[in-house]
Design a protein around this motif. Sequence first.
Motif, PDB file in Angstrom:
ATOM      1  N   ASP B 153       9.849  -7.327  -1.139  1.00 38.69           N
ATOM      2  CA  ASP B 153       9.653  -7.151   0.299  1.00 38.69           C
ATOM      3  C   ASP B 153       8.331  -6.450   0.566  1.00 38.69           C
ATOM      4  O   ASP B 153       7.740  -6.610   1.627  1.00 38.69           O
ATOM      5  CB  ASP B 153      10.797  -6.308   0.881  1.00 38.69           C
ATOM      6  CG  ASP B 153      12.130  -6.990   0.682  1.00 38.69           C
ATOM      7  OD1 ASP B 153      12.379  -7.981   1.381  1.00 38.69           O
ATOM      8  OD2 ASP B 153      12.908  -6.559  -0.191  1.00 38.69           O
ATOM      9  N   HIS B 176      -2.884 -11.128  -0.576  1.00 37.21           N
ATOM     10  CA  HIS B 176      -2.702 -11.676   0.776  1.00 37.21           C
ATOM     11  C   HIS B 176      -2.938 -13.192   0.802  1.00 37.21           C
ATOM     12  O   HIS B 176      -2.232 -13.924   1.511  1.00 37.21           O
ATOM     13  CB  HIS B 176      -3.621 -10.975   1.770  1.00 37.21           C
ATOM     14  CG  HIS B 176      -3.353 -11.404   3.177  1.00 37.21           C
ATOM     15  ND1 HIS B 176      -2.152 -11.152   3.809  1.00 37.21           N
ATOM     16  CD2 HIS B 176      -4.106 -12.100   4.061  1.00 37.21           C
ATOM     17  CE1 HIS B 176      -2.184 -11.668   5.018  1.00 37.21           C
ATOM     18  NE2 HIS B 176      -3.354 -12.254   5.208  1.00 37.21           N
ATOM     19  N   PRO B 180       0.898 -14.447   1.981  1.00 36.15           N
ATOM     20  CA  PRO B 180       0.463 -13.864   3.264  1.00 36.15           C
ATOM     21  C   PRO B 180       1.541 -13.077   4.009  1.00 36.15           C
ATOM     22  O   PRO B 180       1.203 -12.280   4.881  1.00 36.15           O
ATOM     23  CB  PRO B 180       0.025 -15.096   4.077  1.00 36.15           C
ATOM     24  CG  PRO B 180       0.508 -16.283   3.327  1.00 36.15           C
ATOM     25  CD  PRO B 180       0.771 -15.902   1.926  1.00 36.15           C
ATOM     26  N   ASP B 181       2.822 -13.277   3.669  1.00 33.52           N
ATOM     27  CA  ASP B 181       3.875 -12.582   4.419  1.00 33.52           C
ATOM     28  C   ASP B 181       4.246 -11.226   3.829  1.00 33.52           C
ATOM     29  O   ASP B 181       5.019 -10.480   4.432  1.00 33.52           O
ATOM     30  CB  ASP B 181       5.145 -13.448   4.479  1.00 33.52           C
ATOM     31  CG  ASP B 181       4.880 -14.739   5.233  1.00 33.52           C
ATOM     32  OD1 ASP B 181       4.026 -14.719   6.138  1.00 33.52           O
ATOM     33  OD2 ASP B 181       5.497 -15.767   4.889  1.00 33.52           O
ATOM     34  N   LYS B 183       4.059  -7.433   2.806  1.00 35.20           N
ATOM     35  CA  LYS B 183       3.391  -6.215   3.273  1.00 35.20           C
ATOM     36  C   LYS B 183       2.900  -5.397   2.071  1.00 35.20           C
ATOM     37  O   LYS B 183       3.555  -5.396   1.022  1.00 35.20           O
ATOM     38  CB  LYS B 183       4.396  -5.392   4.084  1.00 35.20           C
ATOM     39  CG  LYS B 183       3.748  -4.551   5.133  1.00 35.20           C
ATOM     40  CD  LYS B 183       4.742  -4.063   6.154  1.00 35.20           C
ATOM     41  CE  LYS B 183       4.085  -3.114   7.133  1.00 35.20           C
ATOM     42  NZ  LYS B 183       2.902  -3.614   7.788  1.00 35.20           N
ATOM     43  N   GLN B 204      -1.633  -7.061   6.870  1.00 35.97           N
ATOM     44  CA  GLN B 204      -0.424  -6.710   6.107  1.00 35.97           C
ATOM     45  C   GLN B 204      -0.594  -5.467   5.248  1.00 35.97           C
ATOM     46  O   GLN B 204       0.149  -5.272   4.287  1.00 35.97           O
ATOM     47  CB  GLN B 204       0.010  -7.887   5.197  1.00 35.97           C
ATOM     48  CG  GLN B 204       0.411  -9.136   5.920  1.00 35.97           C
ATOM     49  CD  GLN B 204       1.806  -9.027   6.516  1.00 35.97           C
ATOM     50  OE1 GLN B 204       2.197  -7.989   7.049  1.00 35.97           O
ATOM     51  NE2 GLN B 204       2.565 -10.093   6.467  1.00 35.97           N
TER      52      GLN B 204
END
Lengths: 373, 224
Positions: B153, B176, B180-181, B183, B204
Motif C-alpha cells: 500500500d 512512480h 503510479p498509484d 504512495k 505520490q
Amino acid sequence: MARDQHLLNYLENEASLVVLEFNQQGRLLKSNQHARKFIGDELINQTLKEIFIDFDNSFTLDSAVKTGTTPRLLNISTATGLPQTLYFCFYELTDRVLAIGQVNVAELDFMRQELVQSNNELTSLTRELHKKSAELSKLNQLKNQFLGMASHDLRNPLTTIMGYCELIEMSSENLNGEDYKRIFSIIYDNSDFMLSMVEDLLDISVIESGKLNLNLGLHDFSSMLIKTVEDHQLIAEKVETQLIVNDKLPVGLIRFDPPRLRQVLNNLISNAVKFSGSGSQVTISAVTRNNHLQVSVQDRGPGISAEHQKRLFHPYPGINTKATRKERTTGLGLAISKNIITAHNGKIWAESEQGKGSNFTFSLPGFTATEGT
Amino acid sequence: MKRTNTRDDHPRIAEIYNRYLGHLLQGERQACLEIINELIENQVPLKSIYLQVFERSMYQVGTLWETNKISVATEHIATSVTESAMGLLFPIIFNAEHCGRKAIVSCVATEYHQIGGRMVADIFELHGWDSYFLGGNVPVTDLLRMVEDKQPDVIGLSLTLYSHLPDLLRHIHSIHNAFPDIKMLVGGQAFHWGGRDSVMNLPQTQLLDSSPLEELENFIISHT
C-alpha cells in the motif's frame, strides 16, 4: 631544529604508526607509544624474528634494509594475540635501522564496508527470523484452537448418536415406526456431518502436506455445473431458497480435475444456501473472459465483515462460522477450495458487503470454446 | 501501538536517555541493552522507547558525526548497539494483530545507513501492517521487483546522507513510473541539511519532516 623535534615528538607520542628502532644485530632499541600499545609493552631487546612472524625463515635485517622505503607486507605479533598485517618501510640510519609500519587504509576501508554490509544483512535477517517466528507462533495457536474446536464439534454429534442408540436400547417397546424414522434421520444427519468433517480434515491435511495430486483432463465444465446445481436443488427447496443458473453457460472445454472442482462448487453452493435466509435466491453464473472461465456463486445472505474477509480462505480462520439456520460447518471448505483452484493455476476471491450478501468467484485459465458459443 | 503517548509520559525518560546516550557513545553494548530491558520491564510504551531513546539518540549520534565530534567508527558501533537494542523489542513488535495493509521500507542504492528505515518498518509492524524491510544499499531494480511481488500500500524510503539525494530522486521517479498509484513516504537525517524542496511536490510522495516517527504514526493511523 625545533620542527624536527616536534616531528619526533609526534612520531613518539601521537602518530598511529608503529615505529621500531633496531640495532645492527636486529635487536629492538626503542619503540613509540603506538607500537607499545599495539604490539605490547615488553618489546625492548626482542629480536627481529620475535617481533615479525617469519613463516619461511627468510626475513633478515639485511633483506629488510634492501627493500628500503618500498612498503613491504609483514605480519607481526600483537598484544591481543591476533597477528596483524602492516605495511613496513625500512630506513637505514648511521648505526641503526628504523622500521615504520602502518595499516593499509584502503584495505581497512574495504573491510569496514564489508563489516557494515554483513551487519546490515545480519540484523535484517534476524528481524525476518523474529517476524516469521511470531507468525508461526500465531499460526500454531490458531491451529490448536481449531483442533480444540474440531474435537468439540466431532464429539457433539457423537454424543447425540449415542444418546439415541441408548434410547432405542432402553425404550424400544415404547417406540413406534414414526419415532424410529425420526431417530434414524437424526442419527444419519449427525453421521453425515461427522463424515464431512473428517473428509475436510483429511483434505486439509493432504493439502498442507503438499500432496494434492490432480487428475487433469479436458472436460465440459458447464455440464458438470448443471449437475452439481441439481444435486443441491432438494436441500435448497427444503429451506425455501431458489437456485438460479444463468441462461448462457459457456460451451467449450477446459482442463480440470472433475471431482475436485465439483468439491469447490459443492462448497460454494452449500455455503451460499446455508447463509441465505428463507425465500432468498442464490445465483450461479459462468462466463468466459480472455480464455478464462469465470464462475460466480452469489447469495443474498448477511454478508461478511471486512475483518472476517481477510481470513476467509485461511484453514484456521479463527472466526465464528455459524450459518444462519444453525447448520453446522467445519469452516475448512473455503481453504480447501482455494488450494484446489490454486492447484489448477486459477484464482478465487470473495466480494461481500454486510447486509447485502456475498459473491464468491473463481477463474480458471485455458478455456477453449467449441461450436455454439 | 496500544497507547497513545506524549513525550513526557515516562517521568525519568530524560535521565534514562542521557544515561543511554553516554553508554552508546562509549560502545557499551551490555549497558545499553540493560537500560532497554529495564524500560521493557517497567512497561514503558514502545513508542516512547522508539521516539525518546532510539530516534533521539541516533539523530544525536548523526549530528555529532556530521560536526566531527565523533569518528565514523564510533557512529558504526552506536548503530550496531542500537540495532541490537531494537531486537529486544521484537517479541512485542511482531505480536500486533495484522490489519491486512502492507508496506515496503528500503534505503536507496549506495545508502548503507539502514537503522532509520528499520525503525520505520517496525512502527508499521507495531500498527499491524505487514512490513517488508529490504535494508541498506538496495538497487532500484531489486526494489521494483519486490514491489511487483508484494503489491504494498505504501513504500518508505530512508535517506541518511544528503549526498545520496540524487539516488533517492531516481528511486522515486522509477517507482512512480512503474507503479503510479503507490504512495511513497520519504525521510531521514539527510533532510536536516536540505533537499525538502526536491521531494515536496513530487507526485505520490510525502516527506516525514520535523518529527518523522510521529508523522509516520499519524500517516499509519489515517490509512489503517
